[in-house]
Design a protein around this motif. Sequence first.
Motif, PDB file in Angstrom:
ATOM      1  N   THR A   1      -2.787   3.354   1.638  1.00  0.00           N
ATOM      2  CA  THR A   1      -2.917   3.748   0.231  1.00  0.00           C
ATOM      3  C   THR A   1      -3.308   5.208   0.113  1.00  0.00           C
ATOM      4  O   THR A   1      -2.781   5.937  -0.742  1.00  0.00           O
TER       5      THR A   1
ATOM      6  N   SER B   1      -0.232   7.276   0.750  1.00  0.00           N
ATOM      7  CA  SER B   1       0.703   7.177  -0.367  1.00  0.00           C
ATOM      8  C   SER B   1       0.228   7.996  -1.564  1.00  0.00           C
ATOM      9  O   SER B   1       1.019   8.683  -2.218  1.00  0.00           O
TER      10      SER B   1
ATOM     11  N   ALA C   1       1.627   2.487  -3.374  1.00  0.00           N
ATOM     12  CA  ALA C   1       0.470   2.785  -4.221  1.00  0.00           C
ATOM     13  C   ALA C   1       0.647   4.082  -5.005  1.00  0.00           C
ATOM     14  O   ALA C   1       0.102   4.229  -6.103  1.00  0.00           O
TER      15      ALA C   1
ATOM     16  N   ILE D   1      -4.603  -1.611  -5.524  1.00  0.00           N
ATOM     17  CA  ILE D   1      -3.668  -1.935  -4.441  1.00  0.00           C
ATOM     18  C   ILE D   1      -4.329  -2.843  -3.409  1.00  0.00           C
ATOM     19  O   ILE D   1      -3.716  -3.812  -2.924  1.00  0.00           O
ATOM     20  N   ILE D   2      -5.581  -2.576  -3.048  1.00  0.00           N
ATOM     21  CA  ILE D   2      -6.258  -3.409  -2.056  1.00  0.00           C
ATOM     22  C   ILE D   2      -6.442  -4.835  -2.585  1.00  0.00           C
ATOM     23  O   ILE D   2      -6.253  -5.816  -1.856  1.00  0.00           O
TER      24      ILE D   2
ATOM     25  N   ALA E   1      -6.795   2.770  -5.543  1.00  0.00           N
ATOM     26  CA  ALA E   1      -7.115   2.117  -4.271  1.00  0.00           C
ATOM     27  C   ALA E   1      -7.619   0.694  -4.495  1.00  0.00           C
ATOM     28  O   ALA E   1      -7.206  -0.238  -3.791  1.00  0.00           O
TER      29      ALA E   1
ATOM     30  N   ALA F   1      -4.708  -1.389   4.424  1.00  0.00           N
ATOM     31  CA  ALA F   1      -4.306  -1.032   3.069  1.00  0.00           C
ATOM     32  C   ALA F   1      -5.010   0.236   2.599  1.00  0.00           C
ATOM     33  O   ALA F   1      -4.411   1.068   1.903  1.00  0.00           O
TER      34      ALA F   1
ATOM     35  N   SER G   1      -3.129  -6.515  -2.280  1.00  0.00           N
ATOM     36  CA  SER G   1      -2.819  -6.817  -0.882  1.00  0.00           C
ATOM     37  C   SER G   1      -3.585  -8.051  -0.409  1.00  0.00           C
ATOM     38  O   SER G   1      -3.030  -8.902   0.310  1.00  0.00           O
TER      39      SER G   1
ATOM     40  N   ALA H   1       0.828  -1.211   0.000  1.00  0.00           N
ATOM     41  CA  ALA H   1       0.000   0.000   0.000  1.00  0.00           C
ATOM     42  C   ALA H   1       0.860   1.257   0.000  1.00  0.00           C
ATOM     43  O   ALA H   1       0.478   2.283  -0.577  1.00  0.00           O
TER      44      ALA H   1
END
Length: 294
Positions: A182, A185, A104, A139-140, A136, A178, A143, A101
Motif C-alpha cells: 500500500t 502504491s 490502493a 486497504i488493510i 492504508a 498489505a 485485505s 494493496a
Amino acid sequence: MNNDKLVMNWQQLTASTVVADTNSSFLGEIVQETFALTRRLFIQLQRRPSSLIAGIIQPVMWLVLFGALFQNAPKGLFGTTTNYGQFLAAGVIVFTAFAGALNAGLPVMFDREFGFLNRLLVAPLASRFSIVFASAIFIISQSLLQAAVIVAAAAFIGAGLPNFTGLCAIALIVLLLALGVTAISLGLAFALPGHIELIAVIFVTNLPLLFASTALAPLSFMPGWLQVIATLNPLSYAIEPIRYLYLHSSWGLNDIVMHAFWGDVTFGGALLVLLGFAIVALLTIQPQLRRTLA
C-alpha cells in the motif's frame, strides 16, 4: 525567595500542561480526520461494492478451479500434501492481499484528477498525512476481510483450518504485506502523472510477481534462475509461512519454512523480512509525500 520558587514552579507546571493539552488536541484532530476520510472511503465502497465482491469471487474461483485442476497431480509434486487446494490456499490469500494493496493508489489518483485532493490540501487539516493513513486503513481492512473469506472457502473445500494462533499469524502476515505494498502504491499515486500510468504499472507488476513466487508451485518445481527470483520476491516470504501453518498443526518461529538458494528461512525470519519490507517501503515514499502534502 520561596514565593519566587513557587511562582516559577507554577509557571513550569502550567507550561507543561499547555503543551500536553496541545499535543493531545493535535493527536485527537488527526484521529478525527483519519476516521472521517476512512469513513468516506467505506461509503464509496458501500455505494459501489462491485470491486469488493469481484475481489472476493475471483480468488475463490482460483482456489476452486485450480484446486480441481491439479487434484490428480502425482504424489509429492507439491510437497508433503496431496491436496493442492491446501497448497494453493496460501498463495491465493497472499496474492489477493497483494493485488488489493497494489490498487490502493487508484482512489488517491482519481481524487487528484477530479480535484478533490486539492480541496483537501487547502483545507485546515491538522495533518495532511491523515489522507495517507485513511487509505492504508481502508486497504488493510479490505485485505483482511478478503483473507478471512478465502480461509473460510479453503476450509470448505477441504484444505483445513489453522488453529486460532495460526489465524492470528496469517492476519499479521497479510497486514505486513498489505502495509508495504500500500505504501508503494500510494507513493506511485503521488509520483505518476495520471491513473493510466498507475494502471499500467499494476498490470505489468501483477502477473510477473505471481508467477515468480511460490504461490502456484514449490521452489523445487522451478528452474534454477526462477528459484533465485522467487526467493528474492517478498510474496514468497508471506506465502511460505502461511503454507506452513496449513501443513503443520504445531509451529514455532524457529521452524524452517523455505529453503532459499542462500540458506534456510525460518518462520520468524520470514516475518522479519516482511517487516523490513514494510519499513523500507514507508521510508522510501516519505520524500514524495513531503513534497506533495507539505
